[in-house]
Design an enzyme around this catalytic site. Structure first.
Site, mmCIF file in Angstrom:
data_model
loop_
_atom_site.group_PDB
_atom_site.id
_atom_site.type_symbol
_atom_site.label_atom_id
_atom_site.label_comp_id
_atom_site.label_asym_id
_atom_site.label_seq_id
_atom_site.Cartn_x
_atom_site.Cartn_y
_atom_site.Cartn_z
ATOM 1 N N THR A 75 36.220 60.091 13.055
ATOM 2 C CA THR A 75 36.637 59.218 14.059
ATOM 3 C C THR A 75 38.115 58.884 13.705
ATOM 4 O O THR A 75 38.487 58.426 12.621
ATOM 5 C CB THR A 75 35.920 57.988 14.442
ATOM 6 N N PHE A 95 41.344 56.521 14.219
ATOM 7 C CA PHE A 95 41.425 54.962 14.469
ATOM 8 C C PHE A 95 43.010 54.912 14.629
ATOM 9 O O PHE A 95 43.718 55.427 13.710
ATOM 10 C CB PHE A 95 41.055 53.928 13.395
#
Ligand code: PEP
Ligand code: MN
Length: 635
Positions: A535, A537
């Site tokens: 992921t 960010f």
């Protein structure tokens, strides 16, 4: 033996116990761990463990089964982390030591120091006393070499590591050296080990040319037994029948050492292979195997090197390797150790996000979710080395609010998952918060774990709670259970819920951090179906925030007129400016049905050219336009 102390042992009881052991002839060392405090008692004497067990303050006594005691994982469960000049070696990081084989001249070490510093090395190496196979080969510049090395280290704010070959050199070396290296040929020079043990300064203990792992750990034991706790082991290849490479780099020694010992292990693929072309692949293999650091020989002109030219990396090869290490480390939950240099004033924060944190003050970082959330790990990684106070927030909008109203200095928000794509809500928030900008980026690997009460029997679990994404991403594992899947608003929140219920038939799926925060146990690690689960960010701050010092990426958002060819024209401008577009994503404009904003990530080769010319051209070609931030991409 390991003496586990009662939690409520008094200082007096500890003193009595220590004196009792010392009188019997033991050396006693206290080790304070997260869960328990123990005394390690080592020596050539032996006593009946039961006679210790009955003493006040003692919980239990465990003999250490290995011949190396102080170096063993049995004695100390937590990784040893060595700190030298602001650099940490050990734990969740990969520290890179680089420099030439030998210090050849003032110019050569300065030039090499600059090269390795610019690519991100944290420690400078260079030999001044060279143990050479031939007495006719260059033996090093001795004290003069040490002076040059120290000057280069000071200029680039890097601690220096150099080899000591004889106990008689201690006096001349003391003032110049931050880390002593004990070379492969001296691994079992016990007199040298004793002297360096007593000095206490950090030491790199290379593995002997034909040393077994146990012999190597016994050599480390000498250093520890003589009072030096700052020992790092260095795998540098061993002699085998293979002669294609200079030595055979024993990559398997890395996970073995990690299991047997708490000491950090670094890897030297330069001596391990002897061949420039093989250094980078073996360095990456060592990172994948869990090495805590690398020692790499680099020379700006290896054809002129006085020693080990054929195995020295060229500056551009080293630079490429550093980028690959940075990309690979998160896969095994490690981070490349970043320079924390005095000359950067407020070190890493400035470099990565442009923050002007006041030295010593704590940064407040907001994220969505409960303590232990993946966003918290991303924040900790991005700001690693800076003291943080976390501000867990109920929603993504609350993170933007916290940054806007000053209750947080930064926010960390997930924007994209490598498997499931963009997190649209976060993109849309940028349009609602024009006073927020992007100042950094961090990518982390998402490793899901099944978490429950300690001792839970997985086969008996009735319900598994997690965020719907967490459940979906562990479908294969969940398919093998009879448990019902229960969607929850947040992964870490689901762990908090299970902890509250205290029901061994319930479990949750979340990151390892959440298990720790709520005192639960990881019942099964890495249960995600696809391990390539990353992921991305973004780090956000208020619009008045200064721009980061180094940038290589811009994120823009724009709309185009509802006319034939208008989007192509913007893309054409980006192309004409010689820019590489990394991503283009359309989002509906709220309140204007069937009209769209386009988000684009653009790779920057030159910040100034982008700001002074390209930016204006892209603006002109689009309708509404906003620069969301220019920052350093963070893998
Ligand atoms: C060195 O690091 O330059 C060196 C001589 O290493 P080793 O002792 O591993 O051969
Ligand atoms: Mn060398």
């Amino acid at each position: 033996m390991i003496i586990i102390l009662n939690r409520d042992i008094t200082i007096d009881q500890k003193t009595v116990l220590t004196s009792w052991l010392e009188e019997k002839g033991f050396r006693v060392k206290e080790i304070v761990g997260d869960e328990e405090t123990v005394l390690g008692a080592v020596g050539s004497v032996s006593v009946d463990p039961r006679s210790v067990e009955v003493l006040d303050g003692v919980k239990s006594v465990i003999p250490i089964s290995k011949p190396y005691k102080l170096a063993s994982r049995e004695l100390k469960k937590e990784d040893t982390i060595i700190e030298v000049g602001g650099v940490k070696i050990g734990g969740p990081r990969v520290a890179v030591i680089a420099g030439p084989c030998a210090v050849e001249s003032q110019e050569q070490i300065m030039e090499t120091a600059e090269v390795v510093y610019n690519s991100g090395a944290v420690i400078l190496r260079g030999g001044a006393f060279k143990p050479r196979t031939s007495p006719y080969a260059f033996q090093g510049h001795g004290e003069q070499g040490l002076k040059w090395l120290k000057t280069a280290g000071e200029k680039f704010d890097m601690p220096v590591a150099t080899e000591i070959v004889s106990p008689t050199q201690v006096d001349v070396m003391r003032d110049y050296v931050d880390i002593y290296q004990i070379g492969a040929r001296n691994m079992q020079n016990f007199e040298l080990l004793k002297v360096i043990g007593e000095l206490g300064k950090p030491v790199i203990l290379k593995r002997g040319l034909s040393a077994k792992i146990e012999e190597w750990l016994m050599a480390a034991e000498y250093l520890l037994a003589h009072g030096n706790d700052n020992v790092m082991l260095c795998e540098r290849g061993i002699r085998t029948f293979e002669s294609y490479t200079r030595n055979t780099l024993d990559i398997s020694a890395i996970p073995i050492i990690k299991k047997l010992s708490h000491l950090p292990i670094i890897t030297d693929p330069s001596h391990g292979t002897g061949l420039r072309g093989k250094v980078s692949p073996m360095a990456l293999a060592a990172v994948a195997a869990g090495t805590d650091g690398l020692m790499i020989e680099v020379h700006p002109h290896p054809e002129k090197a006085l020693s080990d030219g054929p195995q020295s990396l060229l500056p551009e090869q080293f630079d490429k390797l550093m980028k690959d290490i940075e990309a690979l480390s998160p896969v095994i939950n490690k981070e490349i150790e970043r320079p924390r240099r005095k000359s950067f004033a407020v070190h890493r924060t400035v470099m990565e996000s442009g923050a002007e944190a006041v030295s010593g003050s704590r940064l407040k970082v907001a994220y969505q979710g409960e303590p232990g959330a993946y966003s918290e790990s991303a924040a900790a990684r991005h700001f690693s080395g800076t003291p943080l106070d976390f501000v867990p927030s109920k929603s993504f909008a609350a993170v933007f609010d916290a940054v806007l109203n000053g209750s947080a200095d930064y926010g960390v928000i997930p924007v994209e998952n490598a498997l499931t794509g963009s997190i649209h809500e976060c993109f849309d928030l940028f349009l609602r918060y024009p006073d927020i900008k992007i100042v950094g980026e961090k990518q982390i690997r998402i490793q899901h774990n099944l978490i429950g009460l300690p001792g839970t029997d997985i086969a008996k679990i009735r319900k598994v709670y997690s965020h719907p994404q967490g459940l979906a991403q562990c479908e294969r594992f969940l398919g093998g259970l009879i448990a019902e899947r229960v969607p929850y608003y947040d992964t870490a929140g689901s762990v908090a819920f299970v902890a509250e219920q205290k029901d061994p038939e319930l479990a949750a799926i979340a990151g390892a951090g959440a298990a720790e925060v709520y005192g639960l146990e990881i019942l099964k690690e890495g249960i995600e179906t696809n391990p390539s689960n990353f992921t991305r960010f973004l780090i956000i701050a208020g619009s008045e925030h200064p721009e980061p010092e180094t940038v290589d990426k811009a994120t823009v958002v724009f709309s185009v007129p509802d006319r034939k060819g208008s989007l192509v024209r913007v893309l054409q401008v980006i192309d004409n400016c010689g820019l590489n577009m990394k991503k283009l994503e359309s989002r509906p404009i709220h309140g204007k049905p069937w009209e769209y904003m386009f988000y684009s990530d653009i790779e920057l080769s030159s910040r100034d050219e982008f700001i002074n010319s390209s930016l204006d051209l892209i603006k002109k070609a689009s309708e509404d336009f906003r620069l969301l931030g220019i920052y350093k991409s963070g893998i």
